[in-house]
Write a protein that holds these residues in place. Structure first.
Motif, PDB file in Angstrom:
ATOM      1  N   ILE A   1       0.910  -1.032   0.057  1.00 11.10           N
ATOM      2  CA  ILE A   1      -0.041   0.004   0.026  1.00 11.10           C
ATOM      3  C   ILE A   1       0.822   1.223  -0.024  1.00 11.10           C
ATOM      4  CG2 ILE A   1      -1.711   1.159   1.401  1.00 11.10           C
ATOM      5  CD1 ILE A   1      -2.886  -1.559   2.146  1.00 11.10           C
ATOM      6  N   GLU A   2       1.907   1.167   0.583  1.00  8.40           N
ATOM      7  CA  GLU A   2       2.685   2.273   0.740  1.00  8.40           C
ATOM      8  C   GLU A   2       3.470   2.606  -0.680  1.00  8.40           C
ATOM      9  OE1 GLU A   2       6.012   1.542   3.660  1.00  8.40           O
ATOM     10  OE2 GLU A   2       4.878   2.135   5.020  1.00  8.40           O
ATOM     11  N   GLY A   3       3.599   1.518  -1.381  1.00  5.39           N
ATOM     12  CA  GLY A   3       4.088   1.571  -2.853  1.00  5.39           C
ATOM     13  C   GLY A   3       3.094   2.412  -3.701  1.00  5.39           C
ATOM     14  N   ILE A   4       1.774   1.934  -3.367  1.00  7.55           N
ATOM     15  CA  ILE A   4       0.740   2.438  -4.165  1.00  7.55           C
ATOM     16  C   ILE A   4       0.889   3.924  -3.981  1.00  7.55           C
ATOM     17  CG2 ILE A   4      -2.013   2.730  -4.515  1.00  7.55           C
ATOM     18  CD1 ILE A   4      -1.854  -0.329  -3.861  1.00  7.55           C
ATOM     19  N   PHE A   5       0.915   4.343  -2.834  1.00  9.15           N
ATOM     20  CA  PHE A   5       0.827   5.886  -2.547  1.00  9.15           C
ATOM     21  C   PHE A   5       1.962   6.620  -3.118  1.00  9.15           C
ATOM     22  CE2 PHE A   5      -2.646   4.355   0.491  1.00  9.15           C
ATOM     23  CZ  PHE A   5      -3.441   5.481   0.200  1.00  9.15           C
ATOM     24  N   ARG A   6       3.041   5.767  -3.172  1.00  8.26           N
ATOM     25  CA  ARG A   6       4.387   6.538  -3.306  1.00  8.26           C
ATOM     26  C   ARG A   6       4.445   6.842  -5.127  1.00  8.26           C
ATOM     27  NH1 ARG A   6       7.392   3.516   0.409  1.00  8.26           N
ATOM     28  NH2 ARG A   6       7.760   1.761  -1.167  1.00  8.26           N
ATOM     29  N   SER A   7       3.695   6.119  -5.517  1.00  6.84           N
ATOM     30  CA  SER A   7       3.590   5.958  -7.130  1.00  6.84           C
ATOM     31  C   SER A   7       2.546   6.850  -7.631  1.00  6.84           C
ATOM     32  CB  SER A   7       3.604   4.428  -7.569  1.00  6.84           C
ATOM     33  OG  SER A   7       2.501   3.890  -7.219  1.00  6.84           O
TER      34      SER A   7
ATOM     35  N   ALA B   1      -0.435   8.238  -5.972  1.00  9.49           N
ATOM     36  CA  ALA B   1      -1.771   7.924  -5.723  1.00  9.49           C
ATOM     37  C   ALA B   1      -2.816   9.013  -5.846  1.00  9.49           C
ATOM     38  CB  ALA B   1      -1.912   7.469  -4.273  1.00  9.49           C
ATOM     39  N   GLU B   2      -2.440  10.325  -5.749  1.00  5.93           N
ATOM     40  CA  GLU B   2      -3.467  11.359  -5.761  1.00  5.93           C
ATOM     41  C   GLU B   2      -3.827  11.362  -7.452  1.00  5.93           C
ATOM     42  OE1 GLU B   2      -3.917  16.142  -5.030  1.00  5.93           O
ATOM     43  OE2 GLU B   2      -2.354  15.052  -3.970  1.00  5.93           O
ATOM     44  N   HIS B   3      -2.716  11.391  -8.295  1.00  6.41           N
ATOM     45  CA  HIS B   3      -3.131  11.344  -9.688  1.00  6.41           C
ATOM     46  C   HIS B   3      -3.946  10.312  -9.898  1.00  6.41           C
ATOM     47  CE1 HIS B   3      -2.437  12.017 -14.067  1.00  6.41           C
ATOM     48  NE2 HIS B   3      -2.067  10.498 -14.030  1.00  6.41           N
ATOM     49  N   ALA B   4      -3.725   8.822  -9.511  1.00  4.12           N
ATOM     50  CA  ALA B   4      -4.500   7.771  -9.883  1.00  4.12           C
ATOM     51  C   ALA B   4      -5.741   7.925  -9.326  1.00  4.12           C
ATOM     52  CB  ALA B   4      -3.734   6.666  -9.412  1.00  4.12           C
ATOM     53  N   LEU B   5      -6.040   8.650  -8.091  1.00  4.10           N
ATOM     54  CA  LEU B   5      -7.249   8.676  -7.594  1.00  4.10           C
ATOM     55  C   LEU B   5      -8.154   9.867  -8.356  1.00  4.10           C
ATOM     56  CD1 LEU B   5      -6.498   8.769  -3.688  1.00  4.10           C
ATOM     57  CD2 LEU B   5      -7.887   7.303  -4.916  1.00  4.10           C
TER      58      LEU B   5
ATOM     59  N   ILE C   1      -7.030   0.857  -8.371  1.00  7.08           N
ATOM     60  CA  ILE C   1      -7.150   2.107  -9.015  1.00  7.08           C
ATOM     61  C   ILE C   1      -5.528   2.503  -9.488  1.00  7.08           C
ATOM     62  CG2 ILE C   1      -8.621   3.130  -7.244  1.00  7.08           C
ATOM     63  CD1 ILE C   1      -6.115   4.254  -5.739  1.00  7.08           C
ATOM     64  N   VAL C   2      -4.575   1.764  -9.246  1.00  3.42           N
ATOM     65  CA  VAL C   2      -3.239   1.825  -9.584  1.00  3.42           C
ATOM     66  C   VAL C   2      -3.003   1.219 -11.091  1.00  3.42           C
ATOM     67  CG1 VAL C   2      -2.135   2.060  -7.632  1.00  3.42           C
ATOM     68  CG2 VAL C   2      -2.163  -0.323  -8.448  1.00  3.42           C
ATOM     69  N   GLY C   3      -3.947   0.448 -11.552  1.00  2.97           N
ATOM     70  CA  GLY C   3      -4.004  -0.200 -12.876  1.00  2.97           C
ATOM     71  C   GLY C   3      -3.088  -1.199 -13.120  1.00  2.97           C
ATOM     72  N   ASN C   4      -2.654  -1.884 -11.936  1.00  4.28           N
ATOM     73  CA  ASN C   4      -1.564  -2.840 -12.200  1.00  4.28           C
ATOM     74  C   ASN C   4      -2.317  -4.101 -11.507  1.00  4.28           C
ATOM     75  OD1 ASN C   4       0.728  -4.663 -11.752  1.00  4.28           O
ATOM     76  ND2 ASN C   4       1.983  -3.130 -11.759  1.00  4.28           N
TER      77      ASN C   4
ATOM     78  N   TYR D   1      -9.179  12.730  -2.038  1.00  2.83           N
ATOM     79  CA  TYR D   1      -7.756  12.982  -2.510  1.00  2.83           C
ATOM     80  C   TYR D   1      -6.851  13.469  -1.509  1.00  2.83           C
ATOM     81  CZ  TYR D   1     -10.599  13.386  -6.823  1.00  2.83           C
ATOM     82  OH  TYR D   1     -11.582  13.397  -7.752  1.00  2.83           O
ATOM     83  N   ASP D   2      -7.336  13.033  -0.293  1.00  2.00           N
ATOM     84  CA  ASP D   2      -6.292  13.317   0.942  1.00  2.00           C
ATOM     85  C   ASP D   2      -5.470  12.234   1.283  1.00  2.00           C
ATOM     86  OD1 ASP D   2      -5.262  14.194   3.401  1.00  2.00           O
ATOM     87  OD2 ASP D   2      -7.092  14.843   4.174  1.00  2.00           O
ATOM     88  N   VAL D   3      -4.358  12.131   0.936  1.00  2.00           N
ATOM     89  CA  VAL D   3      -3.390  10.931   0.738  1.00  2.00           C
ATOM     90  C   VAL D   3      -2.706  10.843   2.085  1.00  2.00           C
ATOM     91  CG1 VAL D   3      -1.296   9.929  -0.170  1.00  2.00           C
ATOM     92  CG2 VAL D   3      -2.833  11.019  -1.897  1.00  2.00           C
TER      93      VAL D   3
END
Length: 229
Positions: free
Chosen positions: A96-102, A104-108, A152-155, A201-203
């Motif tokens: 999950i940290e990886g999702i937010f580092r990559s 996340a706000e743009h993905a959301l 949501i990350v599309g992976n 979008y409050d990461v």
């Protein structure tokens, strides 16, 4: 799929998935406890089907880490230890940290509104079940919530791995939670808060809630504070 469309192949594949899903639900509900042994023949007779889709379904569950193969004897439900559980929580945290580092706000922001609405709906249902202490309902909605969140990350590799780890953590936690007094007070019920943070979008708030959730999970086995979450 074989050329020409083999309907028997489709039926067998569908049956294989249905059996795997049914057995996974039995394991998650604790009706097939850790170490419980069984054979392909027993499961085939229970569901009234042939051995082939049953064997394939059981091997699928082995690949997911839920069952073990016993040489020349059949299968048994895998037994996870407290150390395994801590490692699982750490693994899902890193995912999950990886999702937010990559980004996340743009993905959301790029996620269709209907997907975010669905995530929030799953969250509300999961929270209601948690507050009511309804473990079976909670597990179903919780898994769907995190599955949709991971998508949501599309992976698909990330979302599939996160789903697998979450299934395993529930498999360990259920026996600890069954039969406890005031289960609703013991279950984490921050799903709606987390969904609200995501929709807004409050990461940073989402990360805080996920860290809180991981600490709550580790407290189940007395490991609170040993991992940062």
């Amino acid at each position: 799929m074989p050329a020409g469309g083999d309907s028997s192949f489709i039926r067998r594949s569908t049956l294989r998935q249905q059996i795997a899903d049914a057995l996974r639900d039995e394991v998650l509900a604790g009706r097939l406890p850790s170490g419980h042994p069984f054979t392909v023949k027993e499961i085939a007779e229970q569901y009234g089907v042939s051995a082939t889709p049953v064997r394939e379904a059981l091997l699928d569950l082995c690949a997911q880490g839920l069952l073990d193969v016993e040489q020349h004897r059949g299968f048994k439900v895998h037994a996870f230890s407290a150390d395994d559980f801590v490692a699982m929580v750490e693994a899902r945290t890193l995912i999950i940290e990886g999702i937010f580092r990559s980004g996340a706000e743009h993905a959301l922001r790029a996620t269709p509104a209907e997907v975010l609405i669905s995530i929030r709906r799953r969250a509300d249902e999961a929270e209601r079940a948690a507050r009511a202490g309804d473990l079976d309902v909670l597990i179903g909605y919780d898994l769907r919530f995190w599955r949709e969140l991971g998508s949501i990350v599309g992976n698909p590799y990330i979302s599939d791995f996160l789903d697998r780890v979450r299934v395993q953590t529930w498999m360990f936690a259920v026996p600890l939670l069954r039969g406890t007094d005031d289960l609703g007070a013991r279950l984490w019920h921050g799903h709606s808060q987390l969904a609200k943070a995501l929709v807004q979008y409050d990461v940073a708030e989402a990360q805080r809630l996920i860290a809180e959730y991981n600490e709550h999970s580790l407290a189940l086995v007395g490991k609170r504070g040993e991992h940062s979450g």
